[in-house]
Design a protein around this motif. Structure first.
Motif, short mmCIF file in Angstrom:
data_model
loop_
_atom_site.label_atom_id
_atom_site.label_comp_id
_atom_site.label_asym_id
_atom_site.label_seq_id
_atom_site.Cartn_x
_atom_site.Cartn_y
_atom_site.Cartn_z
N ILE A 154 26.50 -30.10 -23.23
CA ILE A 154 27.91 -30.41 -23.01
C ILE A 154 28.62 -30.64 -24.34
O ILE A 154 29.74 -30.15 -24.55
N GLU A 155 27.99 -31.36 -25.25
CA GLU A 155 28.58 -31.58 -26.57
C GLU A 155 28.83 -30.26 -27.29
O GLU A 155 29.89 -30.06 -27.90
N ASP A 156 27.87 -29.35 -27.22
CA ASP A 156 28.03 -28.04 -27.86
C ASP A 156 29.21 -27.28 -27.27
O ASP A 156 29.99 -26.67 -28.00
N GLU A 157 29.33 -27.30 -25.95
CA GLU A 157 30.43 -26.59 -25.29
C GLU A 157 31.77 -27.22 -25.65
O GLU A 157 32.74 -26.52 -25.94
N LEU A 158 31.84 -28.54 -25.63
CA LEU A 158 33.09 -29.21 -26.00
C LEU A 158 33.45 -28.92 -27.46
O LEU A 158 34.63 -28.76 -27.79
N ALA A 159 32.46 -28.84 -28.32
CA ALA A 159 32.71 -28.56 -29.74
C ALA A 159 33.30 -27.18 -29.94
O ALA A 159 34.11 -26.98 -30.84
N THR A 160 32.92 -26.23 -29.11
CA THR A 160 33.50 -24.88 -29.24
C THR A 160 34.95 -24.86 -28.79
O THR A 160 35.73 -24.02 -29.24
N ARG A 161 35.31 -25.81 -27.93
CA ARG A 161 36.69 -25.87 -27.43
C ARG A 161 37.59 -26.72 -28.31
O ARG A 161 38.78 -26.50 -28.38
N MET A 162 37.02 -27.75 -28.91
CA MET A 162 37.80 -28.70 -29.70
C MET A 162 37.16 -28.87 -31.06
O MET A 162 36.27 -29.71 -31.22
N PRO A 163 37.56 -28.09 -32.03
CA PRO A 163 36.99 -28.27 -33.37
C PRO A 163 37.19 -29.71 -33.84
O PRO A 163 38.23 -30.30 -33.62
N GLY A 164 36.13 -30.28 -34.38
CA GLY A 164 36.19 -31.66 -34.83
C GLY A 164 35.64 -32.64 -33.83
O GLY A 164 35.64 -33.83 -34.07
N PHE A 165 35.12 -32.15 -32.71
CA PHE A 165 34.55 -33.05 -31.70
C PHE A 165 33.31 -33.72 -32.22
O PHE A 165 32.50 -33.22 -32.87
#
Length: 59
Positions: A48-59
């Motif tokens: 989930i963290e990886d997927e969120l990181a692709t959507r929101m740079p800087g996550f």
């Protein structure tokens, strides 16, 4: 906790992913260390963290 796959994560909205992350974190925090539930929750959080990181740079 059921493992969240990369495909499942990619098909969910950001809000849904945040909810799934909360569920995975809660499952991780109460699961016996080293158990299958513990490992599934931990891996789900990473996915989930990886997927969120692709959507929101800087996550």
């Amino acid at each position: 906790m059921k493992l969240v796959t990369r495909f499942e994560a990619a098909s969910r909205s950001t809000e849904q992913l945040q909810g799934l992350y909360r569920e995975a974190f809660n499952a991780f925090s109460v699961a016996p260390r080293g158990s299958q539930e513990y490992r599934s929750a931990l891996q789900s959080m990473r996915i989930i963290e990886d997927e969120l990181a692709t959507r929101m740079p800087g996550f």
